[in-house]
Write an enzyme that holds these catalytic residues in place. Structure first.
Site, mmCIF file in Angstrom:
data_model
loop_
_atom_site.group_PDB
_atom_site.id
_atom_site.type_symbol
_atom_site.label_atom_id
_atom_site.label_comp_id
_atom_site.label_asym_id
_atom_site.label_seq_id
_atom_site.Cartn_x
_atom_site.Cartn_y
_atom_site.Cartn_z
ATOM 1 N N CYS A 149 0.819 -1.220 0.000
ATOM 2 C CA CYS A 149 0.000 0.000 0.000
ATOM 3 C C CYS A 149 0.849 1.264 0.000
ATOM 4 O O CYS A 149 1.906 1.324 0.599
ATOM 5 C CB CYS A 149 -0.941 0.084 1.186
ATOM 6 S SG CYS A 149 -2.113 -1.249 1.257
ATOM 7 N N TRP A 159 -2.629 -2.679 -1.785
ATOM 8 C CA TRP A 159 -2.126 -4.037 -2.022
ATOM 9 C C TRP A 159 -2.886 -4.905 -1.040
ATOM 10 O O TRP A 159 -2.663 -4.849 0.165
ATOM 11 C CB TRP A 159 -0.623 -4.071 -1.764
ATOM 12 C CG TRP A 159 0.038 -5.284 -2.306
ATOM 13 C CD1 TRP A 159 0.327 -5.548 -3.613
ATOM 14 C CD2 TRP A 159 0.511 -6.410 -1.570
ATOM 15 N NE1 TRP A 159 0.953 -6.759 -3.724
ATOM 16 C CE2 TRP A 159 1.083 -7.314 -2.490
ATOM 17 C CE3 TRP A 159 0.512 -6.755 -0.222
ATOM 18 C CZ2 TRP A 159 1.649 -8.520 -2.118
ATOM 19 C CZ3 TRP A 159 1.068 -7.956 0.162
ATOM 20 C CH2 TRP A 159 1.630 -8.827 -0.784
ATOM 21 N N ASN A 181 -2.414 2.107 5.537
ATOM 22 C CA ASN A 181 -1.454 1.066 5.177
ATOM 23 C C ASN A 181 -1.161 0.296 6.461
ATOM 24 O O ASN A 181 -0.800 0.906 7.460
ATOM 25 C CB ASN A 181 -0.176 1.724 4.627
ATOM 26 C CG ASN A 181 0.965 0.748 4.487
ATOM 27 O OD1 ASN A 181 0.754 -0.451 4.369
ATOM 28 N ND2 ASN A 181 2.184 1.256 4.493
ATOM 29 N N GLY A 182 -1.359 -1.008 6.437
ATOM 30 C CA GLY A 182 -1.085 -1.801 7.635
ATOM 31 C C GLY A 182 -2.201 -2.800 7.886
ATOM 32 O O GLY A 182 -3.008 -3.087 6.995
ATOM 33 N N GLU A 225 19.493 -22.934 -0.786
ATOM 34 C CA GLU A 225 19.036 -21.575 -1.029
ATOM 35 C C GLU A 225 20.226 -20.618 -1.229
ATOM 36 O O GLU A 225 20.202 -19.756 -2.111
ATOM 37 C CB GLU A 225 18.145 -21.121 0.139
ATOM 38 C CG GLU A 225 17.636 -19.702 0.072
ATOM 39 C CD GLU A 225 16.819 -19.377 -1.174
ATOM 40 O OE1 GLU A 225 16.505 -20.289 -1.957
ATOM 41 O OE2 GLU A 225 16.537 -18.190 -1.374
ATOM 42 N N LYS A 248 20.748 -18.454 -4.586
ATOM 43 C CA LYS A 248 20.875 -16.995 -4.566
ATOM 44 C C LYS A 248 22.129 -16.571 -5.327
ATOM 45 O O LYS A 248 22.094 -15.658 -6.139
ATOM 46 C CB LYS A 248 20.971 -16.437 -3.141
ATOM 47 C CG LYS A 248 19.715 -16.337 -2.333
ATOM 48 C CD LYS A 248 18.729 -15.294 -2.753
ATOM 49 C CE LYS A 248 17.783 -15.817 -3.774
ATOM 50 N NZ LYS A 248 16.614 -16.526 -3.342
ATOM 51 N N HIS A 285 30.052 -38.780 -0.526
ATOM 52 C CA HIS A 285 29.431 -39.584 -1.580
ATOM 53 C C HIS A 285 29.621 -38.957 -2.953
ATOM 54 O O HIS A 285 28.871 -39.255 -3.871
ATOM 55 C CB HIS A 285 27.951 -39.788 -1.258
ATOM 56 C CG HIS A 285 27.754 -40.445 0.067
ATOM 57 N ND1 HIS A 285 27.957 -41.787 0.274
ATOM 58 C CD2 HIS A 285 27.430 -39.942 1.279
ATOM 59 C CE1 HIS A 285 27.750 -42.077 1.552
ATOM 60 N NE2 HIS A 285 27.429 -40.971 2.176
HETATM 61 C C1 AGP Z 1 13.948 -17.151 -6.163
HETATM 62 O O1 AGP Z 1 14.983 -16.302 -5.907
HETATM 63 C C2 AGP Z 1 13.617 -17.356 -7.570
HETATM 64 N N1 AGP Z 1 13.362 -16.129 -8.205
HETATM 65 C C3 AGP Z 1 12.673 -18.494 -7.920
HETATM 66 O O2 AGP Z 1 13.345 -19.671 -7.608
HETATM 67 C C4 AGP Z 1 11.282 -18.539 -7.268
HETATM 68 O O3 AGP Z 1 11.386 -18.833 -5.907
HETATM 69 C C5 AGP Z 1 10.425 -19.599 -7.982
HETATM 70 O O4 AGP Z 1 10.255 -19.220 -9.320
HETATM 71 C C6 AGP Z 1 9.090 -19.832 -7.326
HETATM 72 O O5 AGP Z 1 8.310 -18.684 -7.339
HETATM 73 P P1 AGP Z 1 7.012 -18.561 -6.470
HETATM 74 O O6 AGP Z 1 7.414 -18.580 -5.040
HETATM 75 O O7 AGP Z 1 6.398 -17.246 -6.884
HETATM 76 O O8 AGP Z 1 6.120 -19.722 -6.813
#
Ligand code: AGP
Length: 616
Positions: free
Chosen positions: A2, A74, A98-99, A489, A493, A512
């Site tokens: 928002c 939003w 907003n909130g 993750e 990233k 492994h």
């Molecule tokens: C995350 O950094 C990515 N951009 C991508 O892996 C994303 O998490 C994936 O496309 C899933 O998107 P969603 O959470 O909108 O379903």
């Protein structure tokens, strides 16, 4: 989430409001509206969709007046449609917000009992009615501005939750009231004019002199003055400060990229996702907030997560918590795989479809295939009324606010928070742990925002590590237990924004295969907090060092042993093992961010990637 703009001065308000709202578009929105006061009274115009629709509506119905408020919504409570768009009106009062008002259900019931008729499904409309009721009773207050201020102060005393509010009244044409608690609000001080907004970019065309309102404060804005009061009604003196940012810098809150801004927004996003969802006193999670009927929670035999990318990594942590806490069988599956297998679902399965956008094609398809076999689906998403939320049997919304950077950061950590809440809710309904155990988990969650702020304070240490390693072409990430999804993750990233080749592995899998990759050229990020896996992860780390591999460690503050093993150390505060992934996410995100920034890649819009993947 928002955007708010308010204006009082000598210009026509509508163009100022529309210009301000346009500069807040980056916050994300699905509808917009303005309210203007002029000698004929109060006029409200609202439109669904993009700001062009609102601009067209204000052209079709020209609004003249120098006092107004505007809003981009939003959606969090109530579908994104015209009746839920702001401003909301009650009698002479109009409000933008907003909130999230936490006690909205309770207040709504009281207002309905007193004869009020509601026109929207929003929590905001309550504020308009409360102010209107107090305004009507304060007839003995002579000056309209003072009367409006008092009506707002009395209303605020009844509210619980997060708000930035701008409020006007057709009978007080020289006053704009603003208030703030936990949601942002900044005041721009011009020559014989004031403008307020959710963020600085909306003000910069008019003034660079701004005052930031603090939590609990309310202000009466008139053409020549800003009169701020604290929550006890005491006057607050605060001088304006001068903003030197360019409009583009301002949109990013002064951060170089949206991704960095979003990393730093995480403590607030987590607070928003937690707010109103449980009581720390009773240890109870509020069922209606999670979108799962209690009978489903009590009778479920298995929790099955489906997701893609980062949401899949969050799901792996979710599976861990569901098994560990709720003692239920749980699986996390890639949606793109599930849809082309022949998975077996039953009516006693709870499918949790995790998607920040709520639009991912593969996740949507996996949901449809589970529903066809009678399984119940819960959407865990950041976007109200998104495709997955619409077809699911229930929706649990993270309140991260719009994420602009393609690399998911705050959407990921708020998903983790939501999963811990989900696990705690299942614990509660299935009576697997004591109330005290639930209280402990919730208490750990409440601590996260402040611990995360401490993680963010070591940004320069992570930047130094990234500086040393940004030219590497490969990086391995290792983690165990809850550290494993983080290893995946962290690697995702890094590869998506810096284009370095990175792989995440379960630390126990090293022997492994991946150990063959280790040599003096290979940096290995080891997620090694002092948790129950510490000793074992330390052994893996020693194996890397024994082969001349370079270790970059995510470690607990004060871990001397780790310090003696590597100079590339990124610390997180000592914390409960359960919430560790939330904190360890921060250095991983910052490492990827600074690596990409040193390399000069397009951090917010990396090549070949889309924020929402609506095709398979
Ligand atoms: C995350 O950094 C990515 N951009 C991508 O892996 C994303 O998490 C994936 O496309 C899933 O998107 P969603 O959470 O909108 O379903």
């Amino acid at each position: 989430m928002c955007g708010i703009v308010g204006y009082l001065g000598n210009r026509q308000a509508v163009p100022v409001l529309l210009d301000g709202l346009r500069r807040l578009e980056y916050r994300g929105y699905d509808s917009a509206g303005v309210a203007i006061v002029n000698p004929q009274g109060l006029a409200v115009v609202r439109a669904v969709g993009k700001l062009d629709n609102l601009t067209q509506a204000t052209t079709d119905e020209p609004l003249v007046g120098c006092l107004g408020i505007g809003h981009t919504r939003w959606a969090t409570h109530g579908r994104p449609n015209q009746r839920n768009a702001h401003p909301h009106r009650s009698g002479p009062i109009a409000v933008v917000h907003n909130g999230i008002i936490e006690n909205h259900l309770e207040l709504k019931a009281q207002l309905i009992a007193s004869g009020v008729k509601f026109e929207s499904d929003t929590d905001t409309e309550i504020v308009a009615h409360l102010v209107d009721q107090h305004w009507s009773k304060l007839t003995d207050v002579g000056k309209a501005e003072e009367r409006l201020l008092q009506a707002v102060q009395l209303s605020l005393a009844q509210l619980r939750g997060a708000y930035a509010l701008a409020i006007l009244c057709e009978e007080a044409p020289d006053a704009l009231i603003v208030a703030k608690n936990a949601s942002p609000l900044v005041l721009g001080i011009g020559n014989e004019e004031v403008i307020c907004a959710s963020d600085i970019p909306a003000l910069l065309n008019y003034t660079r002199d701004v005052i930031f309102l603090e939590d609990g404060e309310v202000a009466l804005l008139t053409r020549g003055a800003v009169n701020i009061k604290d929550s006890s009604g005491n006057a607050v003196e605060r001088s304006p400060q001068r903003i030197a940012w360019s409009p583009v810098q301002a949109e990013k809150g002064g951060y170089k990229h949206f991704m960095l801004k979003e990393i730093f927004e995480q403590p607030r996003a987590i607070e928003d996702t937690l707010r109103g969802r449980f009581s720390l006193e009773t240890g109870e999670v509020v069922a209606s907030e999670l979108g799962i009927p209690v009978e489903i929670a009590r009778n479920v035999d298995r929790v099955y997560f489906v997701a893609c990318g980062t949401s899949y990594h969050a799901s792996l942590a979710g599976r861990h918590w569901i098994e560990q806490l709720a003692r239920l069988p749980s699986q996390a599956e890639l949606a793109s795989e599930v849809r082309y297998r022949a998975p077996v679902f039953t009516e006693r399965d709870l499918i949790v479809a995790v998607s920040q956008s709520g639009e991912t094609a593969d996740t949507l398809a996996a949901v449809q295939s589970a529903q066809a076999q009678g399984a119940k689906v819960l959407a865990l998403t950041n976007v109200l009324d998104s495709a997955i939320a619409r077809i699911a049997d229930g929706a649990f919304y993270t309140h991260a606010g719009p994420e602009i950077g393609v690399a998911s950061t705050k959407a990921f950590t708020t998903q983790l928070v939501a999963m811990l809440l989900l696990a705690t809710f299942l614990v509660q309904e299935r009576e697997v742990l004591s109330k005290d155990a639930s209280k402990k988990i919730l208490g750990d969650l409440v601590e996260v925002p402040s611990l995360m702020r401490r993680c963010l304070s070591i940004r320069s240490e992570v930047q130094d590590v990234a500086k040393r390693w940004h030219q590497t072409e490969h990086m391995l990430f290792l983690g165990r237990g809850l550290g494993f999804p983080l290893a995946l993750e962290g690697a995702l990233k890094l590869k998506e924004i810096s284009y370095a080749h990175a792989e995440g592995y379960a630390a126990g899998e090293m022997k492994h295969g991946p150990i063959a990759l280790i040599d003096e050229e290979m940096p290995v990020v080891v997620i090694a907090p002092q948790d129950s896996n510490y000793e074992k992860t330390l052994s893996n780390l020693q194996e890397v060092k024994a082969r001349d591999g370079q270790v970059l460690a995510i470690a607990t503050e004060g871990d001397q042993q780790m310090k003696s093993l590597t100079e590339d150390i990124m610390v997180i505060p000592n914390c409960s093992e359960l919430v560790m992934p939330l904190l360890a996410s921060v250095p991983l995100q910052l490492l990827a961010y600074y690596t990409a920034d040193f390399k000069g890649t397009d951090v917010d819009q990396p090549r070949n990637l889309a924020k929402t993947v609506t095709v398979e």
